[in-house]
Design a protein around this motif. Structure first.
Motif, PDB file in Angstrom:
ATOM      1  N   UNK A 113       0.731  -1.177   0.371  1.00  0.00           N
ATOM      2  CA  UNK A 113       0.222   0.144   0.057  1.00  0.00           C
ATOM      3  C   UNK A 113       0.889   1.090   0.029  1.00  0.00           C
ATOM      4  N   UNK A 114       2.385   1.495   0.616  1.00  0.00           N
ATOM      5  CA  UNK A 114       2.755   2.708   1.070  1.00  0.00           C
ATOM      6  C   UNK A 114       3.377   2.251  -0.613  1.00  0.00           C
ATOM      7  N   UNK A 115       3.527   1.615  -1.241  1.00  0.00           N
ATOM      8  CA  UNK A 115       4.201   1.950  -2.383  1.00  0.00           C
ATOM      9  C   UNK A 115       3.401   1.818  -3.585  1.00  0.00           C
ATOM     10  N   UNK A 116       2.273   1.116  -3.894  1.00  0.00           N
ATOM     11  CA  UNK A 116       1.918   1.628  -5.128  1.00  0.00           C
ATOM     12  C   UNK A 116       0.427   2.797  -4.440  1.00  0.00           C
ATOM     13  N   UNK A 117       0.334   3.256  -3.185  1.00  0.00           N
ATOM     14  CA  UNK A 117      -0.872   4.282  -2.373  1.00  0.00           C
ATOM     15  C   UNK A 117       0.374   5.319  -2.899  1.00  0.00           C
ATOM     16  N   UNK A 118       0.552   5.665  -1.238  1.00  0.00           N
ATOM     17  CA  UNK A 118       0.897   6.678  -0.896  1.00  0.00           C
ATOM     18  C   UNK A 118       2.139   7.398  -1.243  1.00  0.00           C
ATOM     19  N   UNK A 119       3.114   6.131  -1.810  1.00  0.00           N
ATOM     20  CA  UNK A 119       4.659   7.260  -2.438  1.00  0.00           C
ATOM     21  C   UNK A 119       3.607   7.692  -3.198  1.00  0.00           C
ATOM     22  N   UNK A 120       2.417   7.184  -4.188  1.00  0.00           N
ATOM     23  CA  UNK A 120       1.661   7.939  -5.932  1.00  0.00           C
ATOM     24  C   UNK A 120       0.723   8.709  -5.419  1.00  0.00           C
ATOM     25  N   UNK A 121       0.340   8.661  -4.179  1.00  0.00           N
ATOM     26  CA  UNK A 121      -0.449   9.936  -4.046  1.00  0.00           C
ATOM     27  C   UNK A 121       0.503  11.029  -4.021  1.00  0.00           C
ATOM     28  N   UNK A 123       3.481  12.004  -4.565  1.00  0.00           N
ATOM     29  CA  UNK A 123       3.758  12.497  -5.884  1.00  0.00           C
ATOM     30  C   UNK A 123       3.216  13.656  -6.865  1.00  0.00           C
ATOM     31  N   UNK A 124       1.433  12.969  -6.542  1.00  0.00           N
ATOM     32  CA  UNK A 124       0.369  13.686  -7.392  1.00  0.00           C
ATOM     33  C   UNK A 124      -0.315  14.618  -6.877  1.00  0.00           C
ATOM     34  N   UNK A 125       0.478  14.808  -5.554  1.00  0.00           N
ATOM     35  CA  UNK A 125       0.217  15.802  -5.114  1.00  0.00           C
ATOM     36  C   UNK A 125       1.208  16.953  -5.096  1.00  0.00           C
ATOM     37  N   UNK A 126       2.762  16.391  -4.797  1.00  0.00           N
ATOM     38  CA  UNK A 126       3.573  17.524  -5.488  1.00  0.00           C
ATOM     39  C   UNK A 126       3.583  17.914  -6.991  1.00  0.00           C
ATOM     40  N   UNK A 127       2.687  17.264  -7.568  1.00  0.00           N
ATOM     41  CA  UNK A 127       2.658  17.099  -9.549  1.00  0.00           C
ATOM     42  C   UNK A 127       1.744  18.894  -9.244  1.00  0.00           C
ATOM     43  N   UNK A 128       0.692  18.795  -8.479  1.00  0.00           N
ATOM     44  CA  UNK A 128      -0.384  19.545  -8.662  1.00  0.00           C
ATOM     45  C   UNK A 128       0.584  21.108  -7.851  1.00  0.00           C
ATOM     46  N   UNK A 162      -7.844   7.183  -7.270  1.00  0.00           N
ATOM     47  CA  UNK A 162      -8.544   7.656  -6.552  1.00  0.00           C
ATOM     48  C   UNK A 162      -8.536   8.846  -6.677  1.00  0.00           C
ATOM     49  N   UNK A 163      -7.137   9.342  -6.367  1.00  0.00           N
ATOM     50  CA  UNK A 163      -6.582  10.695  -5.928  1.00  0.00           C
ATOM     51  C   UNK A 163      -6.680  11.416  -7.285  1.00  0.00           C
ATOM     52  N   UNK A 164      -5.287  10.896  -7.869  1.00  0.00           N
ATOM     53  CA  UNK A 164      -5.362  11.742  -9.940  1.00  0.00           C
ATOM     54  C   UNK A 164      -6.826  11.806 -10.489  1.00  0.00           C
ATOM     55  N   UNK A 165      -7.431  11.482 -10.455  1.00  0.00           N
ATOM     56  CA  UNK A 165      -9.173  11.651 -11.317  1.00  0.00           C
ATOM     57  C   UNK A 165      -9.080  12.746 -10.160  1.00  0.00           C
TER      58      UNK A 165
END
Length: 261
Positions: A113-121, A123-128, A162-165
């Motif tokens: 969950x940390x790798x597939x979820x938290x890390x990517x979430x 990244x999405x927040x940083x990108x925004x 869900x976060x990306x959407x």
């Protein structure tokens, strides 16, 4: 059906006319692509594909530069970083016009969950925060009962979706391949995954209706070439006309067979 599936258009063969369209993949010279996990199996193919389209490419991963001796690796800016600590990576995101994330992994449910979820979430927040225009995420197709066996893996993937959407409603694209085949390097060893994947893809590409069978249906999802995933990921990151939403394996195969305009 997940919440993400309800809120995002699913792009597949025959599901949307835009799927069959051609997209302009000629990159302006100022376009910079940031690939998360660019030194892995899928990520390295994405970096190479992006370079062929004239993009400036940077990659972030925990190990940095890959062990490959291929000449194209000299044209990528390899950065070391951990997406679980995104504050230290903002400078890399600030220069990117688009991001593609290939970050994922296996292990215990909490680790997955940390790798597939938290890390990517993160990244999405940083990108925004840094004004990135488009974000493409390499997710995974649903495989029925397998989802429960490796629950942390899929829970993390769907949380990222869900976060990306939510954060990229107009510029977020989610690719959901099944088994990805090609030649995978593990150290000095080359694993010819296409020996299994290519014949299965040829057979299963015509069995879409069978994927709807309860419980066993997902076993009929066809594999897809790593080069097809790379082509579609770069196209989705580069072209603003590429529709946001989920692209399933059939959509990936269709997009991957189209030539650039």
């Amino acid at each position: 059906m997940t919440t993400t599936s309800r809120n995002v258009r699913l792009l597949s063969t025959g599901s949307n006319e835009a799927t069959a369209g051609k997209f302009d993949t000629t990159a302006p010279p100022t376009e910079k692509l940031l690939v998360l996990g660019g030194n892995g199996f899928v990520g390295s193919h994405i970096c190479k594909e992006a370079l062929e389209h004239g993009l400036t490419v940077a990659s972030i991963s925990r190990s940095g530069r890959p062990s490959l001796n291929d000449s194209w690796t000299n044209d990528v800016l390899w950065l070391k970083g951990d997406l679980r600590s995104p504050d230290s990576l903002k400078h890399a995101f600030s220069e990117a016009t688009a991001v593609i994330s290939c970050v994922g992994g296996f292990g215990s449910n909490s680790h997955m969950y940390r790798i597939n979820g938290t890390a990517n979430i993160n990244a999405i927040k940083a990108a925004v925060e840094q004004g990135v225009k488009r974000f493409v995420y390499i997710s995974a197709a649903d495989f029925g009962l397998v989802n429960y066996i490796i629950r942390g893996y899929y829970d993390g993937k769907r949380a990222t979706e869900a976060e990306l959407t939510d954060k990229f409603p107009n510029g977020g694209v989610i690719l959901r391949p099944g088994f990805i085949h090609g030649t995978r390097r593990v150290g000095n060893i080359k694993l010819p995954l296409s020996v299994i994947g290519a014949p299965l893809e040829m057979v299963l590409q015509h069995t879409k209706l069978l994927t709807r069978i309860p419980l066993i249906g997902p076993l009929f999802i066809p594999p897809v070439k790593v080069t097809s995933v790379a082509k579609v990921a770069v196209r989705a990151a580069l072209d603003p006309q590429f529709p946001p939403g989920i692209v399933d394996v059939y959509g990936i195969r269709q997009h991957g067979h189209h030539k650039s305009a």
